[in-house]
Design a protein around this motif. Structure first.
Motif, PDB file in Angstrom:
ATOM      1  N   ASN A 260       0.826  -1.202   0.000  1.00  0.00           N
ATOM      2  CA  ASN A 260       0.000   0.000   0.000  1.00  0.00           C
ATOM      3  C   ASN A 260       0.865   1.259   0.000  1.00  0.00           C
ATOM      4  O   ASN A 260       0.513   2.262  -0.630  1.00  0.00           O
ATOM      5  N   ASP A 261       1.997   1.220   0.699  1.00  0.00           N
ATOM      6  CA  ASP A 261       2.910   2.371   0.676  1.00  0.00           C
ATOM      7  C   ASP A 261       3.380   2.648  -0.746  1.00  0.00           C
ATOM      8  O   ASP A 261       3.447   3.808  -1.184  1.00  0.00           O
ATOM      9  N   VAL A 264       0.434   4.151  -2.746  1.00  0.00           N
ATOM     10  CA  VAL A 264       0.198   5.553  -2.372  1.00  0.00           C
ATOM     11  C   VAL A 264       1.229   6.469  -3.030  1.00  0.00           C
ATOM     12  O   VAL A 264       0.886   7.515  -3.600  1.00  0.00           O
ATOM     13  N   LYS A 265       2.491   6.071  -2.978  1.00  0.00           N
ATOM     14  CA  LYS A 265       3.548   6.884  -3.588  1.00  0.00           C
ATOM     15  C   LYS A 265       3.386   6.916  -5.111  1.00  0.00           C
ATOM     16  O   LYS A 265       3.590   7.976  -5.742  1.00  0.00           O
ATOM     17  N   CYS A 267       0.576   6.741  -6.739  1.00  0.00           N
ATOM     18  CA  CYS A 267      -0.544   7.644  -7.025  1.00  0.00           C
ATOM     19  C   CYS A 267      -0.079   9.098  -7.000  1.00  0.00           C
ATOM     20  O   CYS A 267      -0.462   9.900  -7.860  1.00  0.00           O
ATOM     21  N   VAL A 294      -2.505  12.722  -0.260  1.00  0.00           N
ATOM     22  CA  VAL A 294      -3.216  11.468  -0.479  1.00  0.00           C
ATOM     23  C   VAL A 294      -3.771  10.946   0.844  1.00  0.00           C
ATOM     24  O   VAL A 294      -3.026  10.775   1.817  1.00  0.00           O
ATOM     25  N   VAL A 296      -5.537   7.955   3.104  1.00  0.00           N
ATOM     26  CA  VAL A 296      -5.492   6.497   3.178  1.00  0.00           C
ATOM     27  C   VAL A 296      -6.636   6.022   4.072  1.00  0.00           C
ATOM     28  O   VAL A 296      -6.668   6.343   5.265  1.00  0.00           O
ATOM     29  N   THR A 312       2.448  14.213  -0.281  1.00  0.00           N
ATOM     30  CA  THR A 312       2.866  12.828  -0.488  1.00  0.00           C
ATOM     31  C   THR A 312       3.914  12.713  -1.575  1.00  0.00           C
ATOM     32  O   THR A 312       4.791  11.845  -1.523  1.00  0.00           O
ATOM     33  N   THR A 324       2.104   6.665   7.737  1.00  0.00           N
ATOM     34  CA  THR A 324       0.852   5.919   7.588  1.00  0.00           C
ATOM     35  C   THR A 324       0.560   5.092   8.823  1.00  0.00           C
ATOM     36  O   THR A 324      -0.588   5.037   9.302  1.00  0.00           O
ATOM     37  N   SER A 347      -7.683   9.909  -2.702  1.00  0.00           N
ATOM     38  CA  SER A 347      -7.703   8.870  -1.664  1.00  0.00           C
ATOM     39  C   SER A 347      -7.410   7.498  -2.246  1.00  0.00           C
ATOM     40  O   SER A 347      -7.664   7.238  -3.430  1.00  0.00           O
ATOM     41  N   VAL A 348      -6.892   6.622  -1.364  1.00  0.00           N
ATOM     42  CA  VAL A 348      -6.653   5.221  -1.690  1.00  0.00           C
ATOM     43  C   VAL A 348      -7.375   4.362  -0.663  1.00  0.00           C
ATOM     44  O   VAL A 348      -7.229   4.569   0.547  1.00  0.00           O
TER      45      VAL A 348
END
Length: 428
Positions: A260-261, A264-265, A267, A294, A296, A312, A324, A347-348
């Motif tokens: 997920n990290d 997110v990066k 995105c 972003v 989460v 982000t 996070t 958002s993610v």
């Protein structure tokens, strides 16, 4: 004296629930002390005092729902300050005599002046209303002793319940109570009709303020935001290998990067390439955001909250990982600050850890898009004319069509997929 007003603790908050009064009436308060815990639309948050003094009034009780700006309490210069009710909008009746300090200063005089049997208070005095006349100290002591203050007869002026009445009730009623007014003849009411049994054996559960706001905002989002959805499945073999290499290098530091990290990066990187997605449609205006923040999605007992990683695109993977986890921990403990949940531009939402293959996420207004991430699956695919097993992840982008056109959203998702399939681009 200074009034304490219900604060706006999040950008979407319209009302709050008094969860717990940390300071009680008569307590000394220093600037920075936590006065009260307030349940907002996102979490239970602490509200701190901005000045020194004494809490001389709680205008609302624990469990009450209060609109933003309404007075919830009063801070005075001394513990014996008596606030008036002008403009307070609180649920407590006005204090008609001194509170804690006043009761301590002249308890003997009050007892000597009061007859052994005080007449029952009249309706005009407020004695037979739903809430008895009490001093703040009496209410505080009743809570501490576990007494039902509604069952205690007051011996103070106009039937007011004072500390001596609470102490007497705790000791077994040593103090003589005033006789109660004769009870009105009970009217015989018709028996209530039995409730319909639908066969589901249902029980109504208490709904938190967070859950109520989630329901309202999701309804508003679906009704007012024209969603469209774009789906793509990525080959995650390179991403899986890239994560393994990074975590091997970070092993000595104790840091660990999650999938997920990386997403997110990625995105944030794609948003820099497609600023048209980093926008909001608000009041018939299109806002272009220069910062990339972003959010989460984090599941908590009360529902769902979305802490925000500000800037982000400028953060390293290690910083994203650490931040996070800090925010997720705060979210579960209900300790998120307003600024940690505000200002999101994208958002993610990742349900892969629950084994969900794919899903459609609801946009979090005023953001223009949200990415839904499914679980990593091993699937047979054709590579160079041969069937092989590869790790794959399903992505689905929900987009606000008022702010972003279909082709713009598709181009963003295309580049995002390519970044994840060539993960070195995440850190370059």
């Amino acid at each position: 004296m200074s009034e304490i007003q219900m604060p706006r603790l999040s950008d979407t908050m319209e009302e709050g629930v008094i969860s717990t009064w940390v300071k009680q009436v008569g307590d000394k308060v220093a600037s920075g002390d936590v006065l009260v815990e307030i349940e907002t639309d996102k979490a239970v948050m602490e509200y701190e005092a901005y000045e020194d003094g004494y809490l001389v009034k709680q205008s609302v009780s624990e469990g009450d729902t209060v609109q933003i700006g309404a007075v919830i309490g009063v801070i005075g210069d001394s513990p014996d300050a008596v606030p008036d009710d002008s403009g307070s909008g609180g649920s407590e009746p006005a204090q008609e005599s001194a509170d804690e300090a006043g009761e301590e200063a002249a308890p003997a005089a009050e007892e000597e002046a009061a007859p052994a049997e005080a007449p029952a208070p009249s309706p005009g005095d407020g004695g037979d209303g739903p809430r008895p006349r009490t001093s703040p100290l009496a209410r505080r002591l009743a809570r501490e002793y576990g007494l039902d203050i509604n069952s205690i007869q007051g011996s103070g002026p106009k039937g007011r319940i004072v500390r001596a009445d609470i102490e007497a009730a705790k000791d077994g009623g040593a103090r003589e109570a005033a006789p109660a007014a004769p009870a009105a003849k009970e009217e015989r009411s018709a028996p209530a009709a039995p409730a319909f049994d639908d066969g589901r054996d249902s029980e109504e559960l208490k709904v938190s303020n967070v859950r109520k706001v989630i329901a309202r905002r999701l309804s508003e989002s679906k009704q007012t935001v024209p969603h469209f959805y774009l789906r793509r499945t990525i080959d995650a073999e390179a991403l899986k290998g890239f994560r393994g290499q990074i975590n091997e290098q970070l092993a000595s530091t104790g840091a660990k990067i999650s999938f997920n990290d990386l997403i997110v990066k990625a995105c944030a990187t794609a948003l820099k390439l497609h600023p048209a997605v980093n926008t909001s449609w608000v009041d018939d205006k299109l806002l272009q955001h220069r910062r990339i923040n972003v959010g989460v999605a984090v599941a908590v007992d009360a529902g769902l909250v979305v802490p925000v990683l500000h800037d982000t695109d400028r953060a390293t993977l290690s910083e994203i990982s650490t931040r996070t986890r800090e925010l997720a921990g705060k979210a579960r403990d209900g300790k998120l600050k307003p600024q940690e949940m505000s200002g999101g531009t994208f958002s993610v939402s990742n349900l892969g850890m629950f084994g969900v293959d794919s899903f459609s996420a609801v946009i979090n207004p005023p953001e223009a898009a949200i990415l839904a991430v499914g679980a990593m699956r091993q699937e047979p695919v054709v590579v160079d004319g041969e069937v092989v097993v590869r790790n794959r992840i399903s992505l689905e982008l929900s987009v606000d069509h008022r702010a972003v056109d279909g082709a713009v959203g598709a181009a963003f998702l295309k580049d995002l997929a390519e970044i994840l399939e060539e993960p070195m681009r995440i850190i370059l």
